[in-house]
Design a protein around this motif. Structure first.
Motif, mmCIF file in Angstrom:
data_model
loop_
_atom_site.group_PDB
_atom_site.id
_atom_site.type_symbol
_atom_site.label_atom_id
_atom_site.label_comp_id
_atom_site.label_asym_id
_atom_site.label_seq_id
_atom_site.Cartn_x
_atom_site.Cartn_y
_atom_site.Cartn_z
ATOM 1 N N LYS A 206 0.840 -1.188 0.000
ATOM 2 C CA LYS A 206 0.000 0.000 0.000
ATOM 3 C C LYS A 206 0.880 1.245 0.000
ATOM 4 O O LYS A 206 1.941 1.275 0.616
ATOM 5 N N GLY B 82 -0.468 8.175 -0.683
ATOM 6 C CA GLY B 82 -1.610 8.134 -1.582
ATOM 7 C C GLY B 82 -2.498 6.927 -1.350
ATOM 8 O O GLY B 82 -2.300 6.141 -0.418
ATOM 9 N N LYS B 83 -3.484 6.767 -2.221
ATOM 10 C CA LYS B 83 -4.394 5.637 -2.139
ATOM 11 C C LYS B 83 -3.939 4.539 -3.097
ATOM 12 O O LYS B 83 -3.288 4.795 -4.094
ATOM 13 N N GLY B 84 -4.305 3.320 -2.778
ATOM 14 C CA GLY B 84 -3.969 2.210 -3.648
ATOM 15 C C GLY B 84 -2.642 1.568 -3.290
ATOM 16 O O GLY B 84 -2.067 1.811 -2.222
ATOM 17 N N SER B 85 -2.148 0.745 -4.206
ATOM 18 C CA SER B 85 -0.914 -0.005 -3.984
ATOM 19 C C SER B 85 0.049 0.197 -5.146
ATOM 20 O O SER B 85 -0.344 0.630 -6.231
ATOM 21 N N THR C 161 6.074 12.400 -2.073
ATOM 22 C CA THR C 161 5.506 11.978 -3.347
ATOM 23 C C THR C 161 6.565 12.198 -4.423
ATOM 24 O O THR C 161 7.530 12.942 -4.225
#
Length: 243
Positions: A141, A145-148, A197
């Motif tokens: 993950k 951020g979101k997701g993988s 990021t």
């Protein structure tokens, strides 16, 4: 280099070993390392005559901006920024003659160059750096951020270099672009953990750059960004601006 100087405050965010070693053989690193490097234009590196960029940092009270022109084939570097007294200065030097340079160049400018160059060109260091161990850790993950994304761990040795034992954790998308970085410092200097990021992707000639990195340094807001990024190819006098 004094630990209270600008490089130690910034050196910071992402300084790795102070060398540009020969590449590790492809058999010694996972395929994802080559995929990342190629995504950012590694196969075209031999075409590059010079790279121009300005490194900018905003981290709490620390605000820094310094500009560079690097000619990798001759290892000539031009620095534009401030001297120890805060006055504007422009210095050009060759790394092959670093020993004959002033203390300011050896202790402040050159370490600053490596810090900024590592941050801009780290995808290429996956191939360049012989001392690092690169591991494909599979899907994880995202931290910010979101997701993988696929996690790639780059671990530097516990001895040698500017900050032995540093670990870079890269989260990489299916397109080979880095999405996030989690940096763990191996020594006692602060910050210990930097999470950023890896955004603002722009292309200059055949090379791809992440020009905007936002996140935290030991839990406090940090923003690293690059401006005035351009590439000049062998045989050309024209700068190709990042866009």
């Amino acid at each position: 280099m004094t630990r209270a100087g600008p490089v130690s405050l910034i050196g910071v965010l992402l300084l790795g070993v102070l060398c540009l070693p020969a590449g590790v053989s492809a058999q010694q690193r996972p395929a994802i390392a080559d995929k990342i490097a190629k995504t950012y234009g590694f196969d075209s590196w031999d075409q590059v005559e010079a790279i121009r960029y300005t490194y900018n940092l905003e981290a709490g009270p620390v605000k820094l901006s310094r500009s560079w022109v690097w000619e990798p084939k001759t290892d000539q570097i031009t620095y534009e920024g401030k001297d120890k007294a805060g006055n504007p200065v422009k210095i050009t030097y060759s790394r092959s003659q670093l020993a004959s340079q002033s203390a300011f160049v050896k202790e402040e400018v050159d370490p600053g160059f490596f810090n900024d160059q590592y941050t801009l060109l780290f995808p290429f260091h996956l191939v360049w750096d012989t001392g690092a161990t690169v591991t494909d850790a599979g899907m994880h993950k995202l931290t910010l951020g979101k997701g993988s994304a696929e996690k790639v761990v780059v671990k530097y040795p516990s001895e040698g270099g500017y900050a032995p034992g540093d670990t870079w954790e890269l989260h990489v998308g299916t397109d080979g672009r880095i999405q996030e970085l989690v940096f763990h410092r191996g020594g006692p200097l602060k910050p210990s953990v930097v999470i950023l990021t890896w955004a603002g992707h722009k292309k200059a000639g055949p090379l791809l750059f992440s020009t905007d990195k936002r996140g935290t340094a030991d839990g406090k807001p940090a923003h690293v960004f690059f401006s005035n990024v351009a590439v000049k190819l062998v045989g050309s006098s024209t700068w190709m601006e990042a866009q």
